[in-house]
Design a protein around this motif. Structure first.
Motif, PDB file in Angstrom:
ATOM      1  N   MET A  71     -33.447 -47.316   2.394  1.00 43.07           N
ATOM      2  CA  MET A  71     -32.679 -47.602   1.193  1.00 43.07           C
ATOM      3  C   MET A  71     -31.436 -48.372   1.594  1.00 43.07           C
ATOM      4  N   SER A  72     -30.775 -48.940   0.608  1.00 46.44           N
ATOM      5  CA  SER A  72     -29.562 -49.693   0.896  1.00 46.44           C
ATOM      6  C   SER A  72     -28.441 -48.736   1.289  1.00 46.44           C
ATOM      7  N   ARG A  73     -27.429 -49.316   1.893  1.00 48.15           N
ATOM      8  CA  ARG A  73     -26.286 -48.513   2.318  1.00 48.15           C
ATOM      9  C   ARG A  73     -25.611 -47.849   1.121  1.00 48.15           C
ATOM     10  N   VAL A  74     -25.501 -48.579   0.018  1.00 44.32           N
ATOM     11  CA  VAL A  74     -24.824 -48.032  -1.152  1.00 44.32           C
ATOM     12  C   VAL A  74     -25.627 -46.878  -1.747  1.00 44.32           C
ATOM     13  N   ASP A  75     -26.969 -46.979  -1.747  1.00 38.40           N
ATOM     14  CA  ASP A  75     -27.792 -45.886  -2.255  1.00 38.40           C
ATOM     15  C   ASP A  75     -27.681 -44.650  -1.365  1.00 38.40           C
ATOM     16  N   ASP A  87     -17.473 -48.334   4.201  1.00 41.69           N
ATOM     17  CA  ASP A  87     -17.010 -49.666   4.590  1.00 41.69           C
ATOM     18  C   ASP A  87     -17.947 -50.746   4.038  1.00 41.69           C
ATOM     19  N   GLY A  88     -17.403 -51.633   3.249  1.00 41.50           N
ATOM     20  CA  GLY A  88     -18.168 -52.726   2.676  1.00 41.50           C
ATOM     21  C   GLY A  88     -18.935 -52.373   1.419  1.00 41.50           C
ATOM     22  N   VAL A  89     -18.812 -51.142   0.943  1.00 39.41           N
ATOM     23  CA  VAL A  89     -19.526 -50.715  -0.263  1.00 39.41           C
ATOM     24  C   VAL A  89     -18.690 -51.027  -1.499  1.00 39.41           C
ATOM     25  N   ALA A  94     -25.329 -46.767  -8.618  1.00 48.41           N
ATOM     26  CA  ALA A  94     -26.341 -46.107  -7.798  1.00 48.41           C
ATOM     27  C   ALA A  94     -26.330 -44.598  -8.028  1.00 48.41           C
ATOM     28  N   ALA A  95     -25.144 -44.033  -8.191  1.00 46.92           N
ATOM     29  CA  ALA A  95     -25.039 -42.592  -8.436  1.00 46.92           C
ATOM     30  C   ALA A  95     -25.648 -42.219  -9.783  1.00 46.92           C
ATOM     31  N   ARG A  96     -25.463 -43.087 -10.783  1.00 42.21           N
ATOM     32  CA  ARG A  96     -25.992 -42.785 -12.118  1.00 42.21           C
ATOM     33  C   ARG A  96     -27.514 -42.883 -12.160  1.00 42.21           C
ATOM     34  N   ARG A  97     -28.104 -43.632 -11.218  1.00 35.49           N
ATOM     35  CA  ARG A  97     -29.560 -43.759 -11.210  1.00 35.49           C
ATOM     36  C   ARG A  97     -30.247 -42.459 -10.791  1.00 35.49           C
TER      37      ARG A  97
END
Length: 352
Positions: free
Chosen positions: A295-299, A51-53, A61-64
């Motif tokens: 960490m951030s929510r998206v990370d 939610d909100g991502v 973020a996944a590629r990092r």
């Protein structure tokens, strides 16, 4: 299971139960409800986590994260889990069901059932009961009782993690200790009832049932061995996640690692995930982003999705490698092993 008439079958405990399609027709609605409940819970947790991502940010973020590191960390955990699980089940099966059950058979059961675990984890309990009943004529409840010895060990390890995490981590909710204490009550009472000489006269008929007799005969030394193996699984999980977090420049201290592992063990055992998605996303977002703000929510979402995907692939690979050997074992009936029926249940007479 022997036939008794057209519509019934003689159950392993001597009672008459519906046979074949009749039994399946009475059970499938409950299983369907369980699968549906897990699907709804997993969907709700994924929706809350996402939610909100922003999807573009999530992809970045996944590629990092290093795909090679994720694959190695999860594959290492999967191999360690299968090896330790095979060792634990071999100990309890040889000690209480079949003294000379081959390790390769236990490995096929433990690893082959990973395909069922991807769909709905409670279905995995069917595999061992079917194998031991068809090949060794071990009663179903006896096999389930042996499996629950590991459940008791898992609960003890979980309580230790919860209490240890609450003591080591500042600012954790006070309810953590309450939760750990409440979870400890049932296994503590069971073990006291099983081991204390003064309790031997308490509910004696219950002690002789096929389901609980295995726990009653499990010695403190045997339970200690199981605790060591089950704690080894948690250590493997903790190392895997510690490496993944380091790849995201997050150094998790020991206390929070203990707390995270305890929560992660809970969400992976409860029927709130489907194919490994749902519970892990909720746990990572809740702890890493909302509570600890590491960490951030998206990370947190990206890391949890990478974990779930890598774990799904690794279980599919392991399950596929052992699927054919497992099916061959499940197809075999007592037949060639009829002459060995005397050793199939080494202590059956003492619990009859």
């Amino acid at each position: 299971m022997r036939r008794s008439g057209r519509g019934t079958a003689l159950a392993v405990d001597g009672s008459v139960s519906p046979s074949g399609s009749a039994a399946r027709s009475t059970r499938w609605p409950h299983r369907a409800i369980g699968v549906l409940g897990a699907l709804l819970a997993a969907s709700a947790l994924c929706w809350w986590s996402l939610d909100g991502v922003d999807w573009t940010t999530l992809s970045e973020a996944a590629r990092r994260s290093s795909p090679v590191l994720v694959a190695l960390a999860v594959a290492g955990y999967t191999v360690a889990f299968c090896a330790l699980d095979t060792a634990a089940f071999t100990l309890v099966y040889r000690g209480h069901l079949v003294a000379d059950v081959p390790v390769r058979h236990v490995a096929a059961v433990v690893c082959g059932k990973q395909l069922l675990a991807v769909v709905f984890s409670p279905l995995t309990k069917v595999v061992a009961t079917l194998y031991f009943h068809r090949r060794w004529r071990v009663p179903v409840l006896r096999t389930l009782g042996a499996t629950e010895v590991l459940t008791v060990a898992d609960t003890i390890v979980l309580v230790a993690l919860l209490v240890g995490g609450a003591l080591f981590v500042d600012g954790m909710p006070a309810g953590t200790l309450v939760l750990g204490s409440s979870l400890a009550v049932l296994p503590a009472l069971l073990l006291l009832w099983a081991w204390l000489p003064a309790a031997r006269g308490l509910l004696p008929r219950l002690r002789r049932t096929a389901f609980l007799s295995v726990l009653v005969r499990t010695s403190p030394a045997q339970m200690s061995a199981q605790l060591g193996l089950r704690f080894g699984v948690v250590v493997a999980m903790g190392v895997s996640w510690w490496l993944l977090l380091l790849s995201n420049d997050v150094a998790l201290d020991l206390g929070r690692l203990l707390q995270f592992c305890s929560v992660f063990v809970v969400v992976t055992q409860l029927p709130i995930s489907v194919a490994g998605y749902g519970g892990p996303q909720g746990a990572c977002v809740l702890l890493f982003a909302d509570v600890w703000e590491l960490m951030s929510r998206v990370d947190a979402v990206a890391l949890s999705l990478l974990w779930s995907t890598a774990y799904l692939v690794s279980r599919l690979v392991v399950g596929s490698l052992f699927a054919v050997p497992l099916l061959n074992l499940l197809r075999e009936d007592r037949g060639a092993h009829e002459t060995r029926s005397g050793s199939a249940e080494p202590e059956q007479a003492s619990t009859a």
